[in-house]
Every structure is written in structure tokens, then in C-alpha cells.
Design a protein around this motif. Sequence first.
Motif, short mmCIF file in Angstrom:
data_model
loop_
_atom_site.label_atom_id
_atom_site.label_comp_id
_atom_site.label_asym_id
_atom_site.label_seq_id
_atom_site.Cartn_x
_atom_site.Cartn_y
_atom_site.Cartn_z
N TRP A 75 -3.42 42.53 -6.64
CA TRP A 75 -4.55 43.41 -6.95
C TRP A 75 -4.81 43.34 -8.45
O TRP A 75 -3.87 43.47 -9.24
CB TRP A 75 -4.24 44.86 -6.58
CG TRP A 75 -3.97 45.10 -5.13
CD1 TRP A 75 -2.91 44.63 -4.40
CD2 TRP A 75 -4.77 45.86 -4.23
NE1 TRP A 75 -3.00 45.07 -3.10
CE2 TRP A 75 -4.14 45.83 -2.97
CE3 TRP A 75 -5.96 46.59 -4.36
CZ2 TRP A 75 -4.65 46.48 -1.85
CZ3 TRP A 75 -6.46 47.24 -3.25
CH2 TRP A 75 -5.82 47.19 -2.01
N ASP A 76 -6.04 43.17 -8.86
CA ASP A 76 -6.35 43.13 -10.28
C ASP A 76 -6.42 44.57 -10.82
O ASP A 76 -7.20 45.37 -10.30
CB ASP A 76 -7.68 42.41 -10.51
CG ASP A 76 -7.84 42.03 -11.97
OD1 ASP A 76 -7.66 42.91 -12.83
OD2 ASP A 76 -8.13 40.85 -12.25
N PRO A 77 -5.61 44.88 -11.84
CA PRO A 77 -5.60 46.28 -12.34
C PRO A 77 -6.92 46.69 -12.97
O PRO A 77 -7.13 47.88 -13.24
CB PRO A 77 -4.46 46.27 -13.38
CG PRO A 77 -4.23 44.84 -13.72
CD PRO A 77 -4.66 44.01 -12.53
N VAL A 107 -9.68 50.48 -8.06
CA VAL A 107 -8.75 50.98 -7.04
C VAL A 107 -7.53 51.63 -7.70
O VAL A 107 -6.98 51.09 -8.65
CB VAL A 107 -8.24 49.82 -6.14
CG1 VAL A 107 -7.36 50.36 -5.02
CG2 VAL A 107 -9.40 49.04 -5.56
N ALA A 108 -7.12 52.78 -7.16
CA ALA A 108 -5.91 53.44 -7.65
C ALA A 108 -4.74 53.10 -6.74
O ALA A 108 -4.82 53.30 -5.53
CB ALA A 108 -6.12 54.95 -7.69
N LEU A 109 -3.67 52.58 -7.32
CA LEU A 109 -2.46 52.19 -6.56
C LEU A 109 -1.27 52.98 -7.09
O LEU A 109 -1.31 53.48 -8.22
CB LEU A 109 -2.19 50.69 -6.74
CG LEU A 109 -3.25 49.72 -6.24
CD1 LEU A 109 -2.83 48.27 -6.54
CD2 LEU A 109 -3.49 49.89 -4.74
N PRO A 110 -0.19 53.07 -6.31
CA PRO A 110 1.03 53.70 -6.83
C PRO A 110 1.47 53.01 -8.12
O PRO A 110 1.20 51.82 -8.32
CB PRO A 110 2.05 53.49 -5.71
CG PRO A 110 1.24 53.26 -4.48
CD PRO A 110 -0.01 52.59 -4.92
N ALA A 162 -3.97 58.26 -2.24
CA ALA A 162 -4.78 58.24 -1.04
C ALA A 162 -5.64 56.98 -1.06
O ALA A 162 -6.14 56.57 -2.10
CB ALA A 162 -5.66 59.48 -0.99
N TYR A 163 -5.76 56.33 0.10
CA TYR A 163 -6.71 55.21 0.26
C TYR A 163 -7.87 55.81 1.05
O TYR A 163 -7.63 56.53 2.01
CB TYR A 163 -6.01 54.07 1.01
CG TYR A 163 -6.86 52.84 1.27
CD1 TYR A 163 -7.69 52.31 0.28
CD2 TYR A 163 -6.82 52.19 2.50
CE1 TYR A 163 -8.45 51.17 0.53
CE2 TYR A 163 -7.57 51.05 2.75
CZ TYR A 163 -8.39 50.56 1.76
OH TYR A 163 -9.15 49.43 2.01
N PHE A 164 -9.13 55.53 0.71
CA PHE A 164 -10.29 56.30 1.19
C PHE A 164 -10.11 57.77 0.85
O PHE A 164 -10.13 58.65 1.73
CB PHE A 164 -10.50 56.16 2.71
CG PHE A 164 -10.49 54.74 3.17
CD1 PHE A 164 -11.48 53.86 2.76
CD2 PHE A 164 -9.47 54.26 3.99
CE1 PHE A 164 -11.47 52.54 3.16
CE2 PHE A 164 -9.44 52.94 4.38
CZ PHE A 164 -10.45 52.09 3.97
N PHE A 199 -6.65 59.73 -9.91
CA PHE A 199 -6.64 58.49 -10.70
C PHE A 199 -5.52 58.47 -11.74
O PHE A 199 -5.03 57.40 -12.08
CB PHE A 199 -8.00 58.30 -11.39
CG PHE A 199 -9.06 57.77 -10.47
CD1 PHE A 199 -9.06 56.45 -10.06
CD2 PHE A 199 -10.07 58.61 -9.98
CE1 PHE A 199 -10.04 55.95 -9.20
CE2 PHE A 199 -11.05 58.12 -9.12
CZ PHE A 199 -11.03 56.79 -8.74
N GLY A 200 -5.14 59.62 -12.25
CA GLY A 200 -4.21 59.64 -13.40
C GLY A 200 -5.02 59.49 -14.68
O GLY A 200 -6.14 58.95 -14.66
#
Length: 517
Positions: A416-418, A422-425, A470-472, A485-486
Amino acid sequence: MMLAYMDRAAAAAEPEDAGEPAAAAVAAGCVAATDFGGMVSAMPAAVVRPASADDVASAIRAAARTAGLTVAARGNGHSVAGQAMAEGGLVLDMRSLALSRRSQIQLVVVSATAAGGGARYYADVPGGALWEEVLHWGVKNHGLAPASWTDYLRLTVGGTLSNGGVSGQSFRYGPQVSNVAELEVVTGDGECRVCSLSSHPDLFFAVLGGLGQFGVITRARIPLRKAPQAVRWTRVVYGSFEEYAADAEWLVTRPPEAAFDYVEGFAFVNGDDPVNGWPSVPIPGGARFDPALLPAGAGPVLYCLEVALYQYSDDRPDDDDDKGAAAAVRRMMAPLKYVRGLEFAVEVGYVDFLSRVNRVEEEARRNGSWDAPHPWLNLFVSARDIADFDRTVIKGMLADGIDGPMLIYPMLKSKWDPNTSVALPDSGEIFYLVALLRFCRGGGPAVDELVAQNGAILRACRASGYDHKAYFPSYRGEPEWARHFGDARWKRFVDRKVRYDPLAILAPGQKIFSRAP
Ligand code: FAD
């Protein structure tokens, strides 16, 4: 002003003050007021059916000139919490863009350069095209297909690119947001821009996973590769989550030459319930799940690992000694710790494999659960916390099943490109998709109870300090979104909003920003 635009764009419905809308227009408005989730409803002022990016731009410019008016692109309406709705605003029916004769899927060939490498192939796809349409077009006409998919293909290209787009291929080929070469986007100021890694990269990344906040995707250029001919599709069963997770994580970190093309998995109930239990595992349908093979200590929840290996027309045939695909699968499965005897395998055509959820849809339409509410919850949970999550949530809160799939499988952050939205763990390279895909059949718990259980799961994740996203996501108002998002990502998200949609016209159904007065 609005009416002039409506005429040009062949609007499906007109604003209320424009006179009596036609029956079809009312129906279109009603459809746009609902979604797959079936839990929220918001009536738009009008549904616009754009035939081109210019029509999209005209609608957005008209909204910019009209106090309080918002615009939501609606893909196929498969959101579950009103994300594609616009209460009192304009809904752009993006399917009409895909169905317009002016915007068909096109093959783009970039010839080999002097620097080496063969020709590269792409599909130029209207934002409202279904992935299913891209698949059929590519395989039938060119023997080519995208590498990255969702499980279900009756979703639009613009809709999944606004979120992420994941399936069992994501660990290897990346999610759909990592499989885009170029986008044509109409931003919130009504400008149509083409963006890519090399041209307007900030807009390109903002829109990918951008929840529709920064622009409407009117066209996407998707890289294509040779389409496999067939797929060896295998499911195996585990009694222990630790063994399941260890094997799944090992499989998704294999080098490409030793890797499957697809790795997924799900939790299911250790019992004979036809929806939640043993019968949900066997492929092909009709194969028998023999519970006598389960280890004595197996708990209330079991795990099914699902893998697939693609076969190409020039591969050796299966009966060709030990070099065929069946032998390759056997070798790749040999070190795994699944319950011997509980393995189910089938060879299917590539298109059939990718269309597998259509059969689920047919059955759900038959039993009424397709049209019933869908209180779904999708999460990304870091591998660091997934065993704890399994104990607390899957075995603790959901041990009786959810009347639908409980997907739980790993993918890799490096795919995944940062720079996307998209928000990821935060922690580690491996995180899991957890998808609680509840189908309500009559006689089950009330929808309110299921929604409340989703809330309890989210609270448990926070209380336990699980690194998750959360995804979606479905939140209300800026403080909740800022937490999602942080700090750093939220600041970037807000900066991008100011840059590309300063009046906050777009995607009001996400409930992130309020339309500027
Ligand atoms: P919509 O729900 O119509 O829209 C989603 C959001 O994107 C809205 O905010 C909308 O305004 C915005 N949007 C839509 N089109 C555009 C556009 N062209 N430009 C800009 N913004 C746009 N997801 C996965 O990742 N993997 C899966 O395997 C998967 N399986 C699913 C199976 C089923 C049965 C269902 C119902 C959903 C599944 N999903 C899956 C979720 C799916 O990705 C989301 O519903 C997603 O929103 C796409 O649906 P859609 O095209 O109908 O978009």
C-alpha cells in the motif's frame, strides 16, 4: 441555472420546484436514497445521469453556485451507511457514465521502450464501470485482466478506488488502489484533471482511498496482465487460530515464485449450522465435511484457509509428472498444519473463480437476505493484536456466528502506498482484514442489536488498545474522523480537502465535512 444544467446532462430527476417529476425520476431518486446497507436513507433533490466528465463538471459547478448544495457520486450503491447519499443534494449516477456510448472501456497499449521491457497494456475504464464489466471485456476481447480484485465484482471502479479494494490477491499484487496508472478526476471546483504518479501526484494519491472527498473519478487507467485460464482453488481447515494465522502469514510472505496468487480465510462455527458451520466450507458444493476428523481439543470456532493458484494456457498439463499445477499446490500445502482430511479442492475457470460471489448473491436474493439490512463491520487489525482480537471478539462475542462470512486474512502494508488517503494500522508489516458480513434472515436478532454489537466490538478494540482502523469507516463529524486518521494523516486529509474541494461539496454522505455556506 440548475435546470439548464439538468437539461444538458439528461438528468433523471429535476429539483422539486421544477414541476412534477416523472415516475422514473421518482424511482431513480428513491434508489439513490438507499444503499446495500438498508439502514439509512437520505432523499436527494435530484439524480443526475452524466454521459461524460463534462457533465460531471457542470453538475459540480452548478452546485458550487447554489447555496448549500452538495454532490455525491453514487457507484453501485453498495455502501452500508449512506456514504453515497446526498440529502437534498445532487446524486451523480455513475453507472450512466459507464453505459454512455461516449465513454466505453478502451485498451491502451504503451509500446516497448529502448530501455527494454515489452509493451504494457492498460484498460481506460469509466469511473462507473463494474469490475465485472472490466473482467469480461478484458478476458473476452484481449485475454488480459487486472491483477487485483474484490471478492464481489458488481462494485464500481470509482467506488472501490475511493476506499481501497481488497481481496485474496492483495497480499501479492497490492490492493486496487495500488493498481492504477492514471485517473481523470473532476475536483470540487468543477475542474477536470488527469493525474498520475508523474502529473498532479498529490491529487492522484488524495483521491485513492479518499472516500470521494476530493473529486469524482470519471476515468481510471488500470494495468492489465495476461489472464490465467484456470484456477486451482483449495480450502483447508484449522482447529487453532494460532496455527491458522502462522500458516496464513507464512504464505503471504513467500517470494513470488513460491507464492499462491490468492490467500484468504474465514472463521466459522464448529457445528452443523448450514449457514455458520461446517457446511459453509466444502468446495465444490456437495463435498462432505467430516467433523470426526477434527482434533479433540477444537474449540467453538474453526478457521478455513482458502488459497488459489493460477494456471496459464502455456503451463504444463496437470498430468505432466510432478510439474503440473496440482503437484505445485500439493508441495506448497505440505508444510501447513491444517487438519489432514479436511481439504477441499476444485479446478475452475478464471472468470468463474472471480465470479464466485455471484452464486452467493443468487442464493441471498432467493432467501430475501440480499434486500434485508446489512449491518456490516469491516476492520483492518494489526497482526500484533489479531490473536487477542480473535479471543475477545471472534471466539468471545461472535462464537455463534453472524449469519454470514467472518473473513479474517492477512495482507502486507508494503503493498500500500502511504501517500494514498487510506488509513491502515500503524504497527508492523502484516495486518488482517476482518469483515463481518452479516446477512439478516428472518427470525434472527433485530438489526438494532447487531448494530449495537458492532459498536461494542469497536469499543472493545479501543479499550484493549488494538492497533486497528475501520475499513469503510462510518463516523459522524470531524473529531471522530480526526481520531480515525490520527494527527498527521488527518492534517493531510484536511489540507487536501481545502485544496481540492474548498466548499466541501463532495460526498456529504461520509459525514466528514460540512458544506461551506
Ligand atoms: P458506492 O457505495 O456507490 O460509493 C462508495 C463511496 O465512494 C461513496 O462515498 C461515493 O460517493 C464514492 N464514489 C463512488 N463512485 C465514485 C467515483 N467515481 N468517484 C469518486 N467517488 C466515488 N470491498 C472490498 O474492498 N473487497 C471486497 O471483497 C468487497 N466485497 C463486497 C461484497 C459485497 C456484496 C458488497 C455489498 C460490498 C463489498 N465491498 C468490498 C465493499 C465495496 O468496496 C464498497 O461498497 C464500495 O463502496 C464500492 O461500492 P460501490 O461501487 O457501489 O460504491
